[in-house]
Design a protein around this motif. Structure first.
Motif, PDB file in Angstrom:
ATOM      1  N   PRO A 149      -4.433   4.730  -0.539  1.00  0.00           N
ATOM      2  CA  PRO A 149      -4.678   3.720  -1.578  1.00  0.00           C
ATOM      3  C   PRO A 149      -6.113   3.210  -1.521  1.00  0.00           C
ATOM      4  CG  PRO A 149      -2.614   3.289  -0.425  1.00  0.00           C
ATOM      5  CD  PRO A 149      -3.322   4.353   0.348  1.00  0.00           C
TER       6      PRO A 149
ATOM      7  N   ARG B 122      -9.367   0.597  -2.140  1.00  0.00           N
ATOM      8  CA  ARG B 122      -9.592  -0.846  -1.990  1.00  0.00           C
ATOM      9  C   ARG B 122     -10.576  -1.274  -3.065  1.00  0.00           C
ATOM     10  NH1 ARG B 122      -7.691  -2.536   3.152  1.00  0.00           N
ATOM     11  NH2 ARG B 122      -6.958  -0.730   4.324  1.00  0.00           N
TER      12      ARG B 122
ATOM     13  N   CYS C 141      -1.626   3.851  -4.613  1.00  0.00           N
ATOM     14  CA  CYS C 141      -2.044   2.587  -5.228  1.00  0.00           C
ATOM     15  C   CYS C 141      -1.802   1.437  -4.257  1.00  0.00           C
ATOM     16  CB  CYS C 141      -1.335   2.354  -6.563  1.00  0.00           C
ATOM     17  SG  CYS C 141       0.339   1.738  -6.483  1.00  0.00           S
TER      18      CYS C 141
ATOM     19  N   THR D 284      -5.283  -1.123  -7.972  1.00  0.00           N
ATOM     20  CA  THR D 284      -5.652  -1.458  -6.610  1.00  0.00           C
ATOM     21  C   THR D 284      -5.913  -2.953  -6.481  1.00  0.00           C
ATOM     22  OG1 THR D 284      -7.195  -0.948  -4.831  1.00  0.00           O
ATOM     23  CG2 THR D 284      -8.112  -1.025  -7.040  1.00  0.00           C
TER      24      THR D 284
ATOM     25  N   ARG E 172       0.876  -1.178   0.000  1.00  0.00           N
ATOM     26  CA  ARG E 172       0.000   0.000   0.000  1.00  0.00           C
ATOM     27  C   ARG E 172       0.909   1.223   0.000  1.00  0.00           C
ATOM     28  NH1 ARG E 172      -5.190  -0.321   0.712  1.00  0.00           N
ATOM     29  NH2 ARG E 172      -5.383   1.679   1.785  1.00  0.00           N
TER      30      ARG E 172
END
Length: 430
Positions: free
Chosen positions: A254, A256, A401, A429, A241
């Motif tokens: 980041p 999900r 990301c 992701t 992450r």
């Protein structure tokens, strides 16, 4: 590796003439939501940043002014002023100021005295971008180009922006924003319940909850830092992450699965309070109605408010509506509802300005250590006239990301495509 008292003072003081205060004035500063001053001749809005008290207003012709809050006559707050006929008029004795701070009417003095032309309040340049009014408080000759953070460039329907008051020094908030290790504990109860964090396969959430000892790898780049938190993933791979820290106070979270990217800006109001800006955006699509509703309802990184204010409903005065029963059973790890206030409650608990001379840092604090060094170095470079990170628009074009990589691949190489992607492309992701 605790800071010295001098370093802590340098990092936390942001008024005029301070090391970090002078640095922050070199950047465009998110000041207020554009909707707060949308109306021509509407009510002025108080704006306090870096210890300076200002007012913002939109005049009859739609021009935006950000000027000193206090009338030059006898110091009355112009928040009480009448916004009329291209100027803000003090209700006490009628002195009137235009958007540049120039006094344009002084009823108590004859025009021939020349006094009116000599009266001018401090004013700052402002722009509107990304649904936010930004101001520049530094030397006019050094004013940078407008910001190019990706969330400010996407269509309005692709983003949701909120702000809230946080009752502590800005640095405590930033350090919480770049600390990915606490997610496995503090937010563990929320990951699988909050509608903006739940996801179909739950893979990323499982990685966060099963590997509570992430390894941190921090890389400098032209805009600031790329902070990689590495956890064990399936199939003998690493789950990374990567949280960018974009100078001087922006962070990106980041996403999900298919959720929007999250972001923050932690902007000093004064040395003991800050604005916590919270942003969700998707680079390629409009936010769904359910996502917008969840954000407006205070889910994810947003909050519910005390009505008519930007103060969180759960705040210091009511112990953040803490529930020991939900803490005990683990529904909320700290007993406090909402990801934003789970963070803010603990950051505020450190005191208005944390004493970092008493810390005992460990390996998961590498991002925090590097951010402090970067801020101190940039503050000194600013005084020496050297280039500053994150000032040029192209250095602000980075994403967060989340990615799985083979164990022999460094994240700065394997995640590059996810970090530096073109506009109008999906996030990378897990």
């Amino acid at each position: 590796m605790a800071l010295t008292r001098e370093q802590n003072e340098q990092l936390t003081r942001t008024g005029p003439g301070t090391l970090l205060g002078d640095l922050f004035r070199r950047y465009w500063i998110p000041a207020i939501l554009a909707e707060e001053v949308a109306e021509k001749d509407g009510a002025p809005v108080r704006v306090q940043l870096l210890g300076e008290r200002l007012v913002a207003f939109r005049d009859t012709d739609g021009r935006l002014g950000v000027i000193d809050e206090f009338c030059a006559h006898r110091g009355v707050s112009l928040w009480f002023g009448r916004n009329e006929e291209c100027g803000l008029r003090c209700p006490y004795h009628g002195w009137k100021y235009d958007v540049s701070g120039q006094c344009v009417d002084l009823p108590s003095e004859a025009e021939g005295s020349g006094m009116r032309s000599r009266i001018k309040l401090k004013s700052y340049s402002s722009i509107e971008q990304g649904g936010v009014i930004w101001i520049y408080m530094g030397p006019p000759e050094l004013k940078p180009e407008p910001p190019a953070l990706e969330w400010t460039l996407v269509p309005a329907e692709n983003r949701f922006v909120s702000k809230r008051v946080q009752e502590c020094n800005y640095l405590q908030a930033i350090e919480g924003g770049i600390d990915s290790s606490h997610v496995s504990f503090l937010h563990s109860g929320a990951l699988n319940r909050d509608p903006l964090f739940k996801e179909g396969q739950q893979r990323a959430n499982r990685y966060n909850l099963t590997d509570r000892m992430p390894h941190f790898d921090v890389v400098e780049y032209e805009g600031g830092l790329l902070i990689g938190a590495r956890r064990q993933a399936d199939n003998d791979r690493w789950y990374w992450r990567i949280t960018p820290f974009i100078m001087p106070w922006h962070t990106l979270i980041p996403p999900r699965a298919g959720h929007p990217i999250g972001g923050h800006a932690w902007v000093p109001i004064d040395d003991e309070n800050c604005w916590a800006w919270s942003i969700n955006y998707h680079p390629k699509r409009a936010l769904s109605a359910s996502e917008v509703k969840a954000m407006a309802d205070g889910k994810g990184i947003h909050v519910k408010y005390v009505p008519g204010t930007f103060m969180p409903l759960a705040n210091k005065s009511n112990n953040y509506l803490m529930d020991r029963a939900t803490q005990k059973i683990g529904t909320n790890y700290s007993g406090i509802e909402g990801i934003a206030m789970q963070d803010a409650s603990l950051q505020e608990s450190m005191g208005l300005i944390q004493d970092r001379t008493k810390e005992n840092l460990c390996s998961t604090d590498n991002g925090i250590i590097m951010a402090r060094r970067l801020l101190l170095k940039a503050g000194k470079d600013n005084r020496e006239g050297k280039p500053l990170p994150g000032l040029k628009p192209d250095t602000q074009r980075v994403r967060s990301c989340a990615i799985e990589l083979p164990k022999d691949v460094k994240f700065k190489d394997g995640a590059r495509e996810g970090l530096f992607r073109p506009l109008n492309t999906d996030p990378v992701t897990v």
